[in-house]
Design a protein around this motif. Structure first.
Motif, short mmCIF file in Angstrom:
data_model
loop_
_atom_site.label_atom_id
_atom_site.label_comp_id
_atom_site.label_asym_id
_atom_site.label_seq_id
_atom_site.Cartn_x
_atom_site.Cartn_y
_atom_site.Cartn_z
N GLU A 60 36.36 6.05 4.24
CA GLU A 60 35.23 6.96 4.10
C GLU A 60 34.06 6.48 4.94
OE1 GLU A 60 34.18 7.99 0.09
OE2 GLU A 60 36.25 7.70 -0.60
N PRO A 61 33.36 7.39 5.58
CA PRO A 61 32.19 7.00 6.38
C PRO A 61 31.10 6.38 5.51
CG PRO A 61 32.79 9.30 6.76
CD PRO A 61 33.61 8.83 5.63
N LYS A 62 30.34 5.49 6.12
CA LYS A 62 29.23 4.84 5.43
C LYS A 62 27.91 5.37 5.99
CE LYS A 62 32.22 2.26 3.28
NZ LYS A 62 32.54 2.49 1.84
N GLY A 63 26.83 4.92 5.37
CA GLY A 63 25.50 5.23 5.89
C GLY A 63 24.98 6.60 5.52
N LEU A 64 25.46 7.16 4.40
CA LEU A 64 25.01 8.48 3.98
C LEU A 64 24.00 8.41 2.84
CD1 LEU A 64 28.38 10.46 4.19
CD2 LEU A 64 26.49 10.44 5.83
N ASP A 65 23.41 7.24 2.62
CA ASP A 65 22.35 7.07 1.63
C ASP A 65 21.02 6.80 2.35
OD1 ASP A 65 24.02 7.28 -0.68
OD2 ASP A 65 24.70 5.23 -0.30
N VAL A 66 19.94 7.37 1.82
CA VAL A 66 18.62 7.14 2.41
C VAL A 66 17.66 6.70 1.30
CG1 VAL A 66 18.98 8.79 4.27
CG2 VAL A 66 17.97 9.55 2.13
N PRO A 67 16.64 5.91 1.64
CA PRO A 67 15.70 5.44 0.62
C PRO A 67 14.86 6.59 0.05
CG PRO A 67 15.55 4.12 2.64
CD PRO A 67 16.38 5.32 2.96
N VAL A 68 14.55 6.48 -1.22
CA VAL A 68 13.62 7.42 -1.85
C VAL A 68 12.22 6.89 -1.58
CG1 VAL A 68 12.82 8.43 -4.02
CG2 VAL A 68 15.27 8.09 -3.63
N ASN A 69 11.51 7.56 -0.69
CA ASN A 69 10.20 7.05 -0.26
C ASN A 69 9.05 7.97 -0.65
OD1 ASN A 69 10.73 9.14 1.46
ND2 ASN A 69 10.80 7.90 3.32
N LYS A 70 9.33 8.90 -1.57
CA LYS A 70 8.27 9.80 -2.01
C LYS A 70 8.58 10.29 -3.42
CE LYS A 70 5.49 13.77 -0.72
NZ LYS A 70 5.21 14.83 0.25
N ASP A 71 7.55 10.40 -4.26
CA ASP A 71 7.65 10.94 -5.62
C ASP A 71 8.80 10.34 -6.41
OD1 ASP A 71 5.47 12.76 -5.12
OD2 ASP A 71 6.88 14.06 -4.05
N PRO A 72 8.90 9.02 -6.51
CA PRO A 72 10.05 8.41 -7.18
C PRO A 72 10.14 8.76 -8.67
CG PRO A 72 8.36 6.76 -6.75
CD PRO A 72 7.96 7.99 -5.99
N ASP A 73 9.01 9.01 -9.33
CA ASP A 73 9.07 9.35 -10.76
C ASP A 73 9.88 10.62 -11.00
OD1 ASP A 73 7.54 7.17 -11.25
OD2 ASP A 73 5.65 8.27 -11.54
N ILE A 74 9.81 11.57 -10.07
CA ILE A 74 10.54 12.83 -10.22
C ILE A 74 11.84 12.80 -9.45
CG2 ILE A 74 10.45 15.30 -9.63
CD1 ILE A 74 7.47 15.21 -10.31
N CYS A 75 11.81 12.21 -8.27
CA CYS A 75 13.00 12.24 -7.41
C CYS A 75 14.04 11.20 -7.79
CB CYS A 75 12.60 12.03 -5.95
SG CYS A 75 11.48 13.29 -5.30
N ASP A 76 13.61 10.12 -8.43
CA ASP A 76 14.52 9.01 -8.72
C ASP A 76 14.29 8.51 -10.14
OD1 ASP A 76 16.46 7.07 -8.29
OD2 ASP A 76 15.02 5.65 -7.40
N PRO A 77 14.52 9.36 -11.15
CA PRO A 77 14.23 8.95 -12.53
C PRO A 77 15.08 7.79 -13.02
CG PRO A 77 15.44 11.03 -12.49
CD PRO A 77 15.05 10.74 -11.08
#
Length: 282
Positions: A60-77
């Motif tokens: 499977e290809p790698k590198g398909l994750d990106v950092p959550v760099n905005k609004d982490p309270d809502i975007c990354d609970p």
């Protein structure tokens, strides 16, 4: 004063040049907007079914994750710190989700009945849900946001819109008049948000589930070409964009082109035909 007659100016070379230019415009228009055969609804009383799976082969290809760099309270609970771009979703048994499978150039069949959950879009935890939309041609796409942050739905392709969603749970609709693929991105700074929509001219479209399975029902007996369409999973680079909320420059992924696979099937009355696809990097 001497009167100049129009026909005296339009000599043979000029007329030939004009005719060539007009022909070029007509050919260019035909290439840009290819004619599509009309679809006729009929009563399908002896239809068959096409079922199958889409499976992944190889690493499977790698590198398909990106950092959550905005609004982490809502975007990354859940505080995972990253978001998956969802461009390739492979299950435990190798099934590939989010592949659109459809019949090519079918002109007669059942009435339009694409599943309702694929005809509406929610923006939830800074994701487009569902990731793959199926909307009948000339029908409405309903959109809303469950997030208390500014999102946008920026569309290009078969539809072009840039719609802000500053309020939660407020539904906006747009009619999808042109068949084809629509790319969705967020201009609100959430660079990982992406989705694809297929505007379908007939009802014989399905999206593979988490196991890679799909089903097309009430298919009139006959010979067909079955197409498996995948949005593509490679990141080719980054492009500059603007966060419309902060007015800051951001960068987001440039994705590779979609890929398709085809195979022929014969559908017999009351029977089930199989169409299995194996996809890979090759």
């Amino acid at each position: 004063m001497r009167r100049i007659k129009l026909h005296s100016l339009l000599k043979a070379p000029t007329l030939k040049l004009v005719a060539t230019f007009v022909t070029f415009l007509l050919v260019a228009a035909a290439i840009k907007s290819p004619a599509q055969s009309a679809y006729t609804v009929i009563s399908v009383t002896n239809g068959g079914t096409i079922t199958g799976t889409v499976k992944w082969s190889g690493p499977e290809p790698k590198g398909l994750d990106v950092p959550v760099n905005k609004d982490p309270d809502i975007c990354d609970p859940e505080s995972r710190k990253e978001k998956n771009l969802e461009r390739l979703v492979v299950g435990p048994d190798g099934g590939v989700a989010n592949t659109i499978v459809y019949l090519k150039n079918i002109s007669r069949g059942k009435a339009m009945n694409l599943p309702a959950p694929r005809r509406s879009l929610d923006q939830k935890h800074c994701r487009y849900e569902p990731h793959i939309l199926l909307v009948p041609q000339t029908a409405e796409l309903a959109m809303k946001s469950s997030d208390a942050v500014l999102h946008t739905v920026h569309m290009d392709g078969a539809a072009t819109y840039n719609l802000p969603f500053p309020f939660t749970d407020r539904v906006t609709t747009r009619i999808m008049n042109t068949q084809g693929v629509v790319n969705l991105r967020c201009n609100g700074g959430h660079v990982w948000m992406n989705a694809e929509m297929m505007v379908a001219p007939h009802p014989y479209y399905a999206v593979s589930d988490q196991n890679g399975s799909f089903e097309l029902t009430d298919v009139p007996p006959g010979d067909y070409e079955v197409v498996a369409w995948h949005e593509g999973w490679h990141i080719l680079g980054r492009e500059n964009a603007l966060d419309v909320f902060s007015q800051k420059a951001i960068q987001r992924a440039i994705f590779s082109e979609p890929r398709t696979w085809e195979q022929s099937v014969t559908v017999r009355a009351g029977e089930t035909a199989l169409a299995n696809f194996v996809i890979s990097e090759k």
